[in-house]
Write a protein that holds these residues in place. Structure first.
Motif, short mmCIF file in Angstrom:
data_model
loop_
_atom_site.label_atom_id
_atom_site.label_comp_id
_atom_site.label_asym_id
_atom_site.label_seq_id
_atom_site.Cartn_x
_atom_site.Cartn_y
_atom_site.Cartn_z
N TYR A 99 66.74 73.50 117.54
CA TYR A 99 65.34 73.45 117.05
C TYR A 99 64.78 74.41 115.89
O TYR A 99 65.13 75.61 116.29
CB TYR A 99 64.45 73.41 118.23
CG TYR A 99 64.49 72.25 119.32
CD1 TYR A 99 63.87 71.42 119.27
CD2 TYR A 99 65.51 72.29 120.29
CE1 TYR A 99 63.86 70.47 120.31
CE2 TYR A 99 65.64 71.37 121.41
CZ TYR A 99 64.69 70.41 121.16
OH TYR A 99 64.95 69.36 122.12
N GLU A 100 64.22 73.81 114.77
CA GLU A 100 63.77 74.85 114.09
C GLU A 100 62.24 75.43 114.81
O GLU A 100 61.58 74.58 114.99
CB GLU A 100 63.35 74.22 112.70
CG GLU A 100 62.91 75.48 111.75
CD GLU A 100 62.83 74.73 110.28
OE1 GLU A 100 62.15 75.35 109.37
OE2 GLU A 100 63.06 73.50 110.06
N THR A 101 61.99 76.80 114.46
CA THR A 101 61.01 77.22 115.13
C THR A 101 60.21 77.80 113.82
O THR A 101 60.56 77.93 112.63
CB THR A 101 61.27 78.57 116.24
OG1 THR A 101 61.87 79.63 115.15
CG2 THR A 101 61.90 78.14 117.09
N PHE A 102 58.91 78.07 114.07
CA PHE A 102 57.97 78.71 113.17
C PHE A 102 56.97 79.51 113.72
O PHE A 102 56.53 79.13 114.97
CB PHE A 102 57.33 77.37 112.28
CG PHE A 102 56.41 76.50 113.00
CD1 PHE A 102 54.95 76.72 113.42
CD2 PHE A 102 56.93 75.33 113.73
CE1 PHE A 102 54.39 75.98 114.30
CE2 PHE A 102 56.36 74.57 114.60
CZ PHE A 102 55.00 74.98 114.65
N ASN A 103 56.51 80.51 113.03
CA ASN A 103 55.44 81.16 113.43
C ASN A 103 53.84 80.49 113.54
O ASN A 103 53.56 79.97 112.40
CB ASN A 103 55.35 82.59 112.60
CG ASN A 103 56.33 83.46 112.69
OD1 ASN A 103 57.21 83.33 113.74
ND2 ASN A 103 56.93 84.01 111.66
#
Length: 105
Positions: A99-103
């Motif tokens: 899973y790509e995460t983001f702020n």
């Protein structure tokens, strides 16, 4: 570079000390290959619960998460390549969700 959450499914600890040492060495080698891109080596997971709005909780999933790590990678393909080299994938005992995460804040 983005962070990617690797969720592990399957795998198990070896039955003998020798098997466990070999497995831990494999994980250590994977972590070494990740180098500075290993954000959080993670940990195994054990107990699980699904919490619902009404306050009840249970867990009936058959594909539970058995551990996690967080890595940095330039793109999803690079993150999937790193995941393909995780010991439980290489030995065929499990799989990895990426899973790509983001702020958000």
């Amino acid at each position: 570079m983005a962070n990617y959450l690797l969720l592990y499914h399957g795998g198990s600890m070896g039955e003998t000390k020798e098997e466990q040492d070999k497995q831990m060495a494999s994980w250590g080698e994977w972590m070494k290959q990740c180098g500075e891109n290993l954000v959080d080596a993670g940990n195994p997971c054990s107990n699980a619960a699904t919490v619902k709005k009404d306050g009840s909780s249970d867990y009936s999933g058959s594909d539970r998460v058995t551990g996690y790590s967080v890595i940095k990678a330039p793109d999803m393909d690079s993150a999937k390549h790193a995941a393909s080299m995780v010991p439980l994938v290489l030995d065929g005992s499990g799989s990895v969700d990426v899973y790509e995460t983001f702020n958000a804040m």
